[in-house]
Design a protein around this motif. Sequence first.
Motif, PDB file in Angstrom:
ATOM      1  N   ALA A  39       0.729  -1.135  -0.054  1.00  0.00           N
ATOM      2  CA  ALA A  39       0.035  -0.029  -0.004  1.00  0.00           C
ATOM      3  C   ALA A  39       0.979   1.362  -0.106  1.00  0.00           C
ATOM      4  O   ALA A  39       0.685   2.122  -0.791  1.00  0.00           O
ATOM      5  CB  ALA A  39      -0.897   0.137   1.297  1.00  0.00           C
ATOM      6  N   THR A  40       1.916   1.129   0.879  1.00  0.00           N
ATOM      7  CA  THR A  40       2.941   2.375   0.878  1.00  0.00           C
ATOM      8  C   THR A  40       3.546   2.712  -0.663  1.00  0.00           C
ATOM      9  O   THR A  40       3.415   3.788  -0.963  1.00  0.00           O
ATOM     10  CB  THR A  40       4.241   2.021   1.882  1.00  0.00           C
ATOM     11  OG1 THR A  40       3.317   2.016   3.056  1.00  0.00           O
ATOM     12  CG2 THR A  40       5.027   3.389   1.943  1.00  0.00           C
ATOM     13  N   ARG A  51       6.808  12.511   2.784  1.00  0.00           N
ATOM     14  CA  ARG A  51       7.713  12.289   4.028  1.00  0.00           C
ATOM     15  C   ARG A  51       7.053  11.363   4.889  1.00  0.00           C
ATOM     16  O   ARG A  51       6.050  10.898   4.605  1.00  0.00           O
ATOM     17  CB  ARG A  51       7.198  13.735   4.863  1.00  0.00           C
ATOM     18  CG  ARG A  51       7.573  14.870   4.478  1.00  0.00           C
ATOM     19  CD  ARG A  51       7.269  16.036   5.349  1.00  0.00           C
ATOM     20  NE  ARG A  51       7.611  17.113   5.246  1.00  0.00           N
ATOM     21  CZ  ARG A  51       7.861  18.394   6.018  1.00  0.00           C
ATOM     22  NH1 ARG A  51       7.691  18.363   7.202  1.00  0.00           N
ATOM     23  NH2 ARG A  51       8.275  19.377   5.174  1.00  0.00           N
ATOM     24  N   ILE A  52       7.914  10.742   5.590  1.00  0.00           N
ATOM     25  CA  ILE A  52       7.503   9.560   6.409  1.00  0.00           C
ATOM     26  C   ILE A  52       6.495   9.864   7.227  1.00  0.00           C
ATOM     27  O   ILE A  52       5.516   8.917   7.266  1.00  0.00           O
ATOM     28  CB  ILE A  52       8.721   9.137   7.220  1.00  0.00           C
ATOM     29  CG1 ILE A  52       9.941   8.260   6.143  1.00  0.00           C
ATOM     30  CG2 ILE A  52       8.525   7.691   8.377  1.00  0.00           C
ATOM     31  CD1 ILE A  52      11.042   7.789   6.685  1.00  0.00           C
ATOM     32  N   THR A  53       6.301  10.948   7.633  1.00  0.00           N
ATOM     33  CA  THR A  53       5.202  11.193   8.758  1.00  0.00           C
ATOM     34  C   THR A  53       3.955  11.094   7.891  1.00  0.00           C
ATOM     35  O   THR A  53       2.790  10.759   8.362  1.00  0.00           O
ATOM     36  CB  THR A  53       5.328  12.736   9.245  1.00  0.00           C
ATOM     37  OG1 THR A  53       5.491  13.631   8.312  1.00  0.00           O
ATOM     38  CG2 THR A  53       6.562  12.534  10.470  1.00  0.00           C
ATOM     39  N   ALA A  56       2.881   7.356   7.167  1.00  0.00           N
ATOM     40  CA  ALA A  56       2.617   6.767   8.399  1.00  0.00           C
ATOM     41  C   ALA A  56       0.928   7.338   8.369  1.00  0.00           C
ATOM     42  O   ALA A  56       0.009   6.296   8.744  1.00  0.00           O
ATOM     43  CB  ALA A  56       3.207   7.268   9.440  1.00  0.00           C
ATOM     44  N   ALA A  57       0.501   8.474   8.266  1.00  0.00           N
ATOM     45  CA  ALA A  57      -0.733   8.714   8.465  1.00  0.00           C
ATOM     46  C   ALA A  57      -1.586   8.477   7.439  1.00  0.00           C
ATOM     47  O   ALA A  57      -2.814   7.840   7.737  1.00  0.00           O
ATOM     48  CB  ALA A  57      -0.805  10.427   8.454  1.00  0.00           C
ATOM     49  N   PRO A  64       7.302   5.425  13.729  1.00  0.00           N
ATOM     50  CA  PRO A  64       8.455   4.487  14.046  1.00  0.00           C
ATOM     51  C   PRO A  64       8.032   3.387  13.173  1.00  0.00           C
ATOM     52  O   PRO A  64       9.182   2.859  12.500  1.00  0.00           O
ATOM     53  CB  PRO A  64       8.276   4.172  15.450  1.00  0.00           C
ATOM     54  CG  PRO A  64       7.790   5.321  16.269  1.00  0.00           C
ATOM     55  CD  PRO A  64       6.927   5.854  15.071  1.00  0.00           C
ATOM     56  N   ALA A  65       7.041   2.908  13.056  1.00  0.00           N
ATOM     57  CA  ALA A  65       6.806   1.610  12.253  1.00  0.00           C
ATOM     58  C   ALA A  65       7.094   2.039  10.674  1.00  0.00           C
ATOM     59  O   ALA A  65       7.582   1.244  10.104  1.00  0.00           O
ATOM     60  CB  ALA A  65       5.367   1.009  12.340  1.00  0.00           C
ATOM     61  N   MET A  66       6.609   3.064  10.284  1.00  0.00           N
ATOM     62  CA  MET A  66       6.778   3.468   8.861  1.00  0.00           C
ATOM     63  C   MET A  66       8.268   3.685   8.673  1.00  0.00           C
ATOM     64  O   MET A  66       8.987   3.147   7.270  1.00  0.00           O
ATOM     65  CB  MET A  66       5.978   4.783   8.814  1.00  0.00           C
ATOM     66  CG  MET A  66       6.306   5.192   7.195  1.00  0.00           C
ATOM     67  SD  MET A  66       5.780   3.900   5.728  1.00  0.00           S
ATOM     68  CE  MET A  66       4.057   3.865   6.035  1.00  0.00           C
ATOM     69  N   THR A  67       8.970   4.211   9.312  1.00  0.00           N
ATOM     70  CA  THR A  67      10.408   4.447   9.384  1.00  0.00           C
ATOM     71  C   THR A  67      11.200   3.128   9.030  1.00  0.00           C
ATOM     72  O   THR A  67      12.080   2.997   8.331  1.00  0.00           O
ATOM     73  CB  THR A  67      11.109   5.197  10.517  1.00  0.00           C
ATOM     74  OG1 THR A  67      10.356   6.486  10.800  1.00  0.00           O
ATOM     75  CG2 THR A  67      12.618   5.324  10.338  1.00  0.00           C
ATOM     76  N   VAL A  68      10.869   2.180   9.877  1.00  0.00           N
ATOM     77  CA  VAL A  68      11.427   0.883   9.837  1.00  0.00           C
ATOM     78  C   VAL A  68      11.068   0.149   8.520  1.00  0.00           C
ATOM     79  O   VAL A  68      11.788  -0.473   7.671  1.00  0.00           O
ATOM     80  CB  VAL A  68      11.037  -0.174  10.858  1.00  0.00           C
ATOM     81  CG1 VAL A  68      11.207  -1.620  10.583  1.00  0.00           C
ATOM     82  CG2 VAL A  68      11.304   0.170  12.410  1.00  0.00           C
TER      83      VAL A  68
END
Length: 152
Positions: A39-40, A51-53, A56-57, A64-68
């Motif tokens: 999905a990402t 952005r990672i943020t 994640a949203a 943190p999960a999206m960063t990993v």
Amino acid sequence: MSRQAATPGAATAIGSALYGLATRAVRRLPRDMSITSAATLATLHRSGPRRITDLAAIEGVTQPAMTVLVRVMEESGLVERRGDASDKRVTLVWLAEAGESYVQTRRQAGVDAFARLIDELADDEVEALVAALPALAHLAELENQDREGQKR
């Protein structure tokens, strides 16, 4: 007479049918990566670098999960991190060539699976689906607008 009075329960029945199709389609996809990872990648394909943020949203996970997840996909060559030209403090996640290829291949596999099923329908059923294409496209647009509104 209102649309709701003319077709009571139609929205629920259609919603149920679409939901059933969507869940069965997801279950048929290859299990070579998590649904969140796929999905990402699809989000990056559809909307461009993020952005990672933001990712994640959109995907409903913690930062943190999206960063990993991004780190794993980066190590696999599916995404890249690049600086944002408009704000040097920001890093954006970009879809790499391998990620682009993965999304396109996965999407085509889904299209082909539905096409095989549609080929088994009667002519009048295919005609009904063709007639519904504009409404389905509009439904997808509304869903995208709703999703964008929810992430803000």
